[in-house]
Design a protein around this motif. Structure first.
Motif, PDB file in Angstrom:
ATOM      1  N   HIS A 188       0.809  -1.450   0.494  1.00 34.82           N
ATOM      2  CA  HIS A 188      -0.531  -0.161   0.413  1.00 34.82           C
ATOM      3  C   HIS A 188       0.857   0.642   0.208  1.00 34.82           C
ATOM      4  O   HIS A 188       0.145   2.235  -0.582  1.00 34.82           O
ATOM      5  CB  HIS A 188      -0.973   0.201   1.316  1.00 34.82           C
ATOM      6  CG  HIS A 188      -2.957  -0.621   0.927  1.00 34.82           C
ATOM      7  ND1 HIS A 188      -3.078  -0.532   0.535  1.00 34.82           N
ATOM      8  CD2 HIS A 188      -2.335  -2.725   0.874  1.00 34.82           C
ATOM      9  CE1 HIS A 188      -4.024  -2.109   0.733  1.00 34.82           C
ATOM     10  NE2 HIS A 188      -3.657  -2.159   0.801  1.00 34.82           N
ATOM     11  N   ASP A 195      -7.203  -2.212  -2.007  1.00 35.97           N
ATOM     12  CA  ASP A 195      -8.398  -3.930  -0.775  1.00 35.97           C
ATOM     13  C   ASP A 195      -9.385  -3.403  -1.711  1.00 35.97           C
ATOM     14  O   ASP A 195      -9.890  -2.555  -1.612  1.00 35.97           O
ATOM     15  CB  ASP A 195      -8.050  -3.523   0.500  1.00 35.97           C
ATOM     16  CG  ASP A 195      -6.649  -3.290   1.202  1.00 35.97           C
ATOM     17  OD1 ASP A 195      -5.622  -4.293   0.518  1.00 35.97           O
ATOM     18  OD2 ASP A 195      -6.515  -3.116   1.978  1.00 35.97           O
ATOM     19  N   GLU A 243      -5.660 -12.719   2.267  1.00 30.21           N
ATOM     20  CA  GLU A 243      -6.035 -11.627   1.982  1.00 30.21           C
ATOM     21  C   GLU A 243      -7.694 -11.666   1.097  1.00 30.21           C
ATOM     22  O   GLU A 243      -6.476 -11.381  -0.456  1.00 30.21           O
ATOM     23  CB  GLU A 243      -5.682 -10.809   2.093  1.00 30.21           C
ATOM     24  CG  GLU A 243      -5.141 -10.134   3.305  1.00 30.21           C
ATOM     25  CD  GLU A 243      -4.501  -8.795   3.750  1.00 30.21           C
ATOM     26  OE1 GLU A 243      -4.373  -8.452   2.619  1.00 30.21           O
ATOM     27  OE2 GLU A 243      -3.989  -8.497   5.125  1.00 30.21           O
ATOM     28  N   TRP A 245      -9.394  -9.817  -0.657  1.00 33.43           N
ATOM     29  CA  TRP A 245      -9.766  -8.433  -0.905  1.00 33.43           C
ATOM     30  C   TRP A 245      -8.041  -7.980  -1.573  1.00 33.43           C
ATOM     31  O   TRP A 245      -8.754  -6.535  -1.763  1.00 33.43           O
ATOM     32  CB  TRP A 245     -10.072  -7.666   0.275  1.00 33.43           C
ATOM     33  CG  TRP A 245      -8.814  -7.686   0.915  1.00 33.43           C
ATOM     34  CD1 TRP A 245      -8.366  -6.852   1.818  1.00 33.43           C
ATOM     35  CD2 TRP A 245      -9.268  -8.716   2.546  1.00 33.43           C
ATOM     36  NE1 TRP A 245      -7.562  -6.930   2.878  1.00 33.43           N
ATOM     37  CE2 TRP A 245      -8.160  -8.281   3.255  1.00 33.43           C
ATOM     38  CE3 TRP A 245     -10.493  -9.756   3.089  1.00 33.43           C
ATOM     39  CZ2 TRP A 245      -7.607  -8.810   4.754  1.00 33.43           C
ATOM     40  CZ3 TRP A 245      -9.645 -10.555   4.383  1.00 33.43           C
ATOM     41  CH2 TRP A 245      -8.850 -10.069   4.657  1.00 33.43           C
ATOM     42  N   HIS A 246      -6.931  -8.335  -1.544  1.00 32.73           N
ATOM     43  CA  HIS A 246      -5.723  -7.690  -1.673  1.00 32.73           C
ATOM     44  C   HIS A 246      -5.456  -7.691  -3.054  1.00 32.73           C
ATOM     45  O   HIS A 246      -5.159  -9.005  -3.711  1.00 32.73           O
ATOM     46  CB  HIS A 246      -5.069  -7.746  -0.768  1.00 32.73           C
ATOM     47  CG  HIS A 246      -3.751  -7.112  -0.065  1.00 32.73           C
ATOM     48  ND1 HIS A 246      -3.013  -6.069  -0.086  1.00 32.73           N
ATOM     49  CD2 HIS A 246      -2.366  -7.157  -1.487  1.00 32.73           C
ATOM     50  CE1 HIS A 246      -2.171  -5.525   0.053  1.00 32.73           C
ATOM     51  NE2 HIS A 246      -1.483  -6.255  -1.297  1.00 32.73           N
TER      52      HIS A 246
HETATM   53 ZN   LIG Z   1      -4.349  -4.628   1.803  1.00 32.79          ZN
END
Ligand SMILES: [Zn+2]
Length: 276
Positions: A188, A195, A243, A245-246
């Motif tokens: 990030h 995300d 994750e 979402w990432h």
């Molecule tokens: Zn992330």
């Protein structure tokens, strides 16, 4: 009188010959002029088409990058097309052992609302979001570029949460860093990831994998250059929990390759470049 007739006949013949010799010449000239003009016209339109194609490829507009299986095949084959943009700038590791260099800088561009990414990959994200929408899938970014300072705040908050549950500071920090990367060690911070959740959802949980949005991303993200960065079963290698979402930008070329390989980025990078 006879000789006069002769002279007349000869001059008519000569005129005829002169006419025959010069006319096709001028006609030929006209023809060449015509072919040059007609051939130059398609050339310019071809040129502009090429530049459109390049900008489309760079910007990863859906039609070319996302569309037909052929384009996917051609972009993943090394041979034929020498102009494949591998986005080498984006093919690097950021993790616990590969922090961002202190002097790492880049330009940012908004991709959705206030969320920004590295301008070199922002258009890929913008196009992906737009094409998902066309398919009736509303992808909602909940985090993209984060400053190192903000990253520190996130880590501090998470560490505090575990400390309040009775863990020591070191234990709490260790647990927090499984979910929130150490500042400078987060993708990030480099603006090359986002995300993404289904609209209206703001909780980063594994439940996201049950949504149509996750299904769409699983099927399509690689075409736009994004990979599921922290897959299930690779936690011991990535050092980060699963994750769904990432999504991390590596460019369509590497994203397709990584997806096909079934490897996580650490594994694929090591295979490709050797351990650095
Ligand atoms: Zn992330």
């Amino acid at each position: 009188m006879k000789s006069v007739k002769y002279i007349l006949l000869i001059s008519v013949l000569l005129l005829g010959i002169v006419f025959l010799v010069t006319m096709p010449g001028t006609m030929r000239k006209n023809k060449t002029a015509e072919t040059t003009t007609t051939s130059s016209a398609p050339q310019t339109s071809q040129q502009s088409q090429v530049s459109i194609n390049t900008s489309v490829a760079n910007g990863s507009s859906a039609i070319v990058v996302g569309g037909e299986p052929e384009s996917t095949a051609s972009s993943s084959s090394d041979g034929g097309n020498a102009e494949v943009d591998k986005n080498e700038w984006a093919f690097f590791l950021i993790n616990q052992t590969h922090p961002l260099p202190d002097n790492y800088t880049f330009e940012r561009k908004a991709v959705q609302g206030k969320f920004e990414m590295d301008s070199r990959c922002a258009d890929y994200m913008i196009n992906m979001l737009a094409d998902a929408k066309k398919d009736g899938v509303n992808l909602n970014i909940v985090s993209a570029y984060r400053s190192v300072e903000y990253q520190q705040t996130l880590l501090d908050n998470d560490t505090k949460k575990y400390e309040e549950q009775g863990y020591s500071h070191d234990e709490a920090l260790k647990m927090a860093s499984q979910a929130v990367a150490i500042p400078g060690q987060s993708e990030h911070n480099a603006g090359i990831c986002a995300d993404i959740l289904d609209a209206g959802n703001y909780s980063l949980t594994e439940d996201f994998e049950k949504t149509p949005e996750f299904k769409w991303l699983s099927e399509n993200a690689a075409k736009y250059g994004f990979i599921l960065r922290y897959p299930k079963g690779k936690e011991s290698i990535t050092g980060i929990e699963y994750e769904p979402w990432h999504y991390r930008f590596v460019g369509p070329y590497y994203a397709q390759k990584i997806k096909e390989s079934g490897l996580c980025l650490e594994e694929y990078y090591e295979k490709e470049k050797g351990n650095q």
